[in-house]
Design a protein around this motif. Structure first.
Motif, PDB file in Angstrom:
ATOM      1  N   ALA A  66      17.571 -99.213 -43.764  1.00 30.81           N
ATOM      2  CA  ALA A  66      17.622-100.317 -42.798  1.00 30.81           C
ATOM      3  C   ALA A  66      16.537-100.189 -41.733  1.00 30.81           C
ATOM      4  O   ALA A  66      16.142-101.190 -41.128  1.00 30.81           O
ATOM      5  CB  ALA A  66      19.009-100.364 -42.140  1.00 30.81           C
ATOM      6  N   ARG A  67      16.041 -98.981 -41.529  1.00 36.08           N
ATOM      7  CA  ARG A  67      15.004 -98.733 -40.523  1.00 36.08           C
ATOM      8  C   ARG A  67      13.612 -98.623 -41.133  1.00 36.08           C
ATOM      9  O   ARG A  67      12.687 -98.146 -40.496  1.00 36.08           O
ATOM     10  CB  ARG A  67      15.367 -97.480 -39.732  1.00 36.08           C
ATOM     11  N   GLY A  68      13.479 -99.041 -42.380  1.00 37.63           N
ATOM     12  CA  GLY A  68      12.155 -99.115 -42.987  1.00 37.63           C
ATOM     13  C   GLY A  68      11.735 -97.970 -43.869  1.00 37.63           C
ATOM     14  O   GLY A  68      10.578 -97.920 -44.309  1.00 37.63           O
ATOM     15  N   ALA A  69      12.642 -97.036 -44.147  1.00 31.07           N
ATOM     16  CA  ALA A  69      12.284 -95.942 -45.062  1.00 31.07           C
ATOM     17  C   ALA A  69      12.001 -96.521 -46.446  1.00 31.07           C
ATOM     18  O   ALA A  69      12.692 -97.427 -46.898  1.00 31.07           O
ATOM     19  CB  ALA A  69      13.399 -94.904 -45.123  1.00 31.07           C
ATOM     20  N   ASP A  70      10.997 -95.976 -47.109  1.00 32.99           N
ATOM     21  CA  ASP A  70      10.608 -96.412 -48.449  1.00 32.99           C
ATOM     22  C   ASP A  70      11.466 -95.689 -49.475  1.00 32.99           C
ATOM     23  O   ASP A  70      11.245 -94.510 -49.752  1.00 32.99           O
ATOM     24  CB  ASP A  70       9.123 -96.117 -48.671  1.00 32.99           C
ATOM     25  N   GLY A  71      12.426 -96.386 -50.030  1.00 31.95           N
ATOM     26  CA  GLY A  71      13.363 -95.792 -50.975  1.00 31.95           C
ATOM     27  C   GLY A  71      12.743 -95.373 -52.289  1.00 31.95           C
ATOM     28  O   GLY A  71      13.325 -94.597 -53.038  1.00 31.95           O
ATOM     29  N   GLY A  72      11.553 -95.859 -52.577  1.00 29.78           N
ATOM     30  CA  GLY A  72      10.900 -95.518 -53.824  1.00 29.78           C
ATOM     31  C   GLY A  72       9.798 -94.484 -53.691  1.00 29.78           C
ATOM     32  O   GLY A  72       9.142 -94.149 -54.682  1.00 29.78           O
ATOM     33  N   ARG A  73       9.605 -93.978 -52.505  1.00 28.09           N
ATOM     34  CA  ARG A  73       8.502 -93.034 -52.293  1.00 28.09           C
ATOM     35  C   ARG A  73       8.786 -91.693 -52.956  1.00 28.09           C
ATOM     36  O   ARG A  73       9.752 -90.998 -52.630  1.00 28.09           O
ATOM     37  CB  ARG A  73       8.283 -92.841 -50.797  1.00 28.09           C
ATOM     38  N   ALA A  74       7.923 -91.324 -53.880  1.00 28.78           N
ATOM     39  CA  ALA A  74       8.085 -90.074 -54.628  1.00 28.78           C
ATOM     40  C   ALA A  74       7.520 -88.902 -53.829  1.00 28.78           C
ATOM     41  O   ALA A  74       6.624 -89.060 -53.006  1.00 28.78           O
ATOM     42  CB  ALA A  74       7.374 -90.183 -55.972  1.00 28.78           C
ATOM     43  N   ASN A  75       8.053 -87.714 -54.134  1.00 26.11           N
ATOM     44  CA  ASN A  75       7.524 -86.506 -53.505  1.00 26.11           C
ATOM     45  C   ASN A  75       6.286 -86.038 -54.266  1.00 26.11           C
ATOM     46  O   ASN A  75       5.819 -86.711 -55.190  1.00 26.11           O
ATOM     47  CB  ASN A  75       8.607 -85.424 -53.394  1.00 26.11           C
ATOM     48  N   ASP A  76       5.760 -84.884 -53.901  1.00 25.90           N
ATOM     49  CA  ASP A  76       4.527 -84.375 -54.511  1.00 25.90           C
ATOM     50  C   ASP A  76       4.676 -84.059 -55.999  1.00 25.90           C
ATOM     51  O   ASP A  76       3.679 -83.932 -56.701  1.00 25.90           O
ATOM     52  CB  ASP A  76       4.033 -83.128 -53.769  1.00 25.90           C
ATOM     53  N   GLN A  77       5.911 -83.932 -56.479  1.00 27.02           N
ATOM     54  CA  GLN A  77       6.151 -83.687 -57.902  1.00 27.02           C
ATOM     55  C   GLN A  77       6.431 -84.983 -58.662  1.00 27.02           C
ATOM     56  O   GLN A  77       6.764 -84.942 -59.841  1.00 27.02           O
ATOM     57  CB  GLN A  77       7.318 -82.723 -58.087  1.00 27.02           C
ATOM     58  N   GLY A  78       6.349 -86.114 -57.973  1.00 25.45           N
ATOM     59  CA  GLY A  78       6.592 -87.400 -58.613  1.00 25.45           C
ATOM     60  C   GLY A  78       8.055 -87.786 -58.696  1.00 25.45           C
ATOM     61  O   GLY A  78       8.403 -88.782 -59.328  1.00 25.45           O
ATOM     62  N   GLN A  79       8.933 -87.030 -58.046  1.00 19.81           N
ATOM     63  CA  GLN A  79      10.369 -87.296 -58.078  1.00 19.81           C
ATOM     64  C   GLN A  79      10.742 -88.311 -56.998  1.00 19.81           C
ATOM     65  O   GLN A  79      10.300 -88.195 -55.858  1.00 19.81           O
ATOM     66  CB  GLN A  79      11.150 -86.004 -57.852  1.00 19.81           C
ATOM     67  N   SER A  80      11.562 -89.284 -57.384  1.00 20.21           N
ATOM     68  CA  SER A  80      12.006 -90.305 -56.432  1.00 20.21           C
ATOM     69  C   SER A  80      13.349 -89.922 -55.816  1.00 20.21           C
ATOM     70  O   SER A  80      14.099 -89.127 -56.401  1.00 20.21           O
ATOM     71  CB  SER A  80      12.152 -91.654 -57.146  1.00 20.21           C
TER      72      SER A  80
END
Length: 147
Positions: A66-80
């Motif tokens: 709700a505060r704008g976090a990107d729910g699809g942003r993957a980490n450095d290993q490509g994990q969502s």
């Protein structure tokens, strides 16, 4: 560079990542409301949302989205974050992320592939897996979880 960041700032960031892991929603959401970037990442590329999702904190995940976090942003290993929630079996977090529009076919492995790998048919249904999704190859077991 990280060496130029004041220690007090680094300590504050560590407290925020701990808040995401430990479900201290009041502290973390107040900080985001006061200007903390909702997509702040740690040294492994894990966002606050990734840590909250992986640790099963559905209301906190909802608050971050709700505060704008990107729910699809993957980490450095490509994990969502969604794949992390699937891996841990947090159906409530999966529901929140899917309702927030997170793509279950993004990341490496995807959340759908992760559910197939760990035989989580209940989560496949929550994510709307199709017959085509079931034909995709299932990857090997993913790397170590976020921390």
């Amino acid at each position: 560079s990280a060496q130029d960041i004041p220690q007090a700032t680094l300590d504050f960031a560590h407290r925020m990542f701990d808040a995401a892991r430990e479900n201290d929603a009041e502290l973390l959401l107040q900080a985001v409301d006061a200007g903390l970037p909702p997509n702040l990442t740690n040294d492994k590329g894990n966002t606050l949302l990734m840590l909250a999702a992986y640790n099963g904190h559905a209301p906190l995940v909802s608050g971050l989205l709700a505060r704008g976090a990107d729910g699809g942003r993957a980490n450095d290993q490509g994990q969502s974050p969604l794949a992390g929630a699937v891996f841990k079996g947090h159906a409530d977090v999966v529901r929140v992320l899917v309702a927030g529009g997170v793509d279950p076919r993004a990341g490496t492995p995807t959340a759908i592939q992760t559910a197939r790998l760990f035989k989580r048919d209940d989560l496949l249904a929550l994510m709307g897996a199709t017959e085509e999704d079931m034909k995709e190859p299932v990857p090997a077991v993913p790397g170590p979880p976020p921390h």
